[in-house]
Design a protein around this motif. Sequence first.
Motif, PDB file in Angstrom:
ATOM      1  N   UNK A 136       4.613  -5.926 -10.084  1.00 51.08           N
ATOM      2  CA  UNK A 136       5.335  -6.716  -9.117  1.00 51.08           C
ATOM      3  C   UNK A 136       4.761  -8.131  -9.137  1.00 51.08           C
ATOM      4  N   UNK A 137       5.642  -9.084  -9.141  1.00 50.27           N
ATOM      5  CA  UNK A 137       5.207 -10.475  -9.129  1.00 50.27           C
ATOM      6  C   UNK A 137       4.853 -10.886  -7.702  1.00 50.27           C
ATOM      7  N   UNK A 138       3.785 -11.627  -7.594  1.00 50.23           N
ATOM      8  CA  UNK A 138       3.350 -12.111  -6.284  1.00 50.23           C
ATOM      9  C   UNK A 138       3.657 -13.597  -6.189  1.00 50.23           C
ATOM     10  N   UNK A 139       4.250 -13.984  -5.091  1.00 45.87           N
ATOM     11  CA  UNK A 139       4.552 -15.388  -4.855  1.00 45.87           C
ATOM     12  C   UNK A 139       3.511 -15.973  -3.921  1.00 45.87           C
ATOM     13  N   UNK A 140       3.258 -17.234  -4.079  1.00 48.74           N
ATOM     14  CA  UNK A 140       2.260 -17.912  -3.250  1.00 48.74           C
ATOM     15  C   UNK A 140       2.734 -18.039  -1.808  1.00 48.74           C
ATOM     16  N   UNK A 163      13.219 -12.358  -3.612  1.00 47.16           N
ATOM     17  CA  UNK A 163      13.281 -10.898  -3.733  1.00 47.16           C
ATOM     18  C   UNK A 163      14.581 -10.410  -4.364  1.00 47.16           C
ATOM     19  N   UNK A 164      15.723 -10.915  -3.931  1.00 51.64           N
ATOM     20  CA  UNK A 164      17.002 -10.384  -4.397  1.00 51.64           C
ATOM     21  C   UNK A 164      17.177 -10.406  -5.908  1.00 51.64           C
ATOM     22  N   UNK A 165      16.749 -11.444  -6.607  1.00 51.54           N
ATOM     23  CA  UNK A 165      16.911 -11.410  -8.074  1.00 51.54           C
ATOM     24  C   UNK A 165      16.108 -10.295  -8.752  1.00 51.54           C
ATOM     25  N   UNK A 166      15.106  -9.738  -8.073  1.00 54.12           N
ATOM     26  CA  UNK A 166      14.268  -8.706  -8.677  1.00 54.12           C
ATOM     27  C   UNK A 166      14.734  -7.291  -8.336  1.00 54.12           C
ATOM     28  N   UNK A 167      15.710  -7.162  -7.454  1.00 58.67           N
ATOM     29  CA  UNK A 167      16.162  -5.851  -7.002  1.00 58.67           C
ATOM     30  C   UNK A 167      17.097  -5.248  -8.053  1.00 58.67           C
ATOM     31  N   UNK A 168      16.925  -3.950  -8.321  1.00 52.72           N
ATOM     32  CA  UNK A 168      17.749  -3.289  -9.332  1.00 52.72           C
ATOM     33  C   UNK A 168      19.216  -3.282  -8.910  1.00 52.72           C
TER      34      UNK A 168
END
Length: 150
Positions: A1-5, A97-102
């Motif tokens: 999972x990518x973490x955002x600052x 978040x939405x661009x990463x959701x399946x």
Amino acid sequence: MKRYGNLINEIIDRSNLEASFDEVTCDLSKWSKEYYRSKKEEIINRLATTIGDGSFRITRFEEFEVKDGNKIRKVQSPPVEERIGCNAVMRVVERYVYPTVIPTSCASIKGRGMHKLFRKMRSDIRHNMEDCCYYFQSDFRKFYESICQY
């Protein structure tokens, strides 16, 4: 999972808070809209402070019933100022978040929903009937009402 600052600065950015204020207050009654517009600066400044220092919280809900088709649903709604704060947070979080959701995650995602997921499932079953041998049907009656809100 990518973490955002740290996204807080984007959330409390004046333009984000103003857009959230406008989006939440646009559907209010004329009287309510005028009342909140007269307090716009105060509300935006208070939200910027509380979100910025991490003290922003949903304090209470107003509960009422809404007729949805032939069903009556209980709705819990926080006060307008807190809805504006939630909207400001979600406007920023959704962008990341939405661009990463399946693709088959549909509930509560703009442009998706249960009907889109239903059509996707129906299409998948039709195109691969021989491998489709199990299904699960469920109805989570009063599911959200049974969750502790605190």
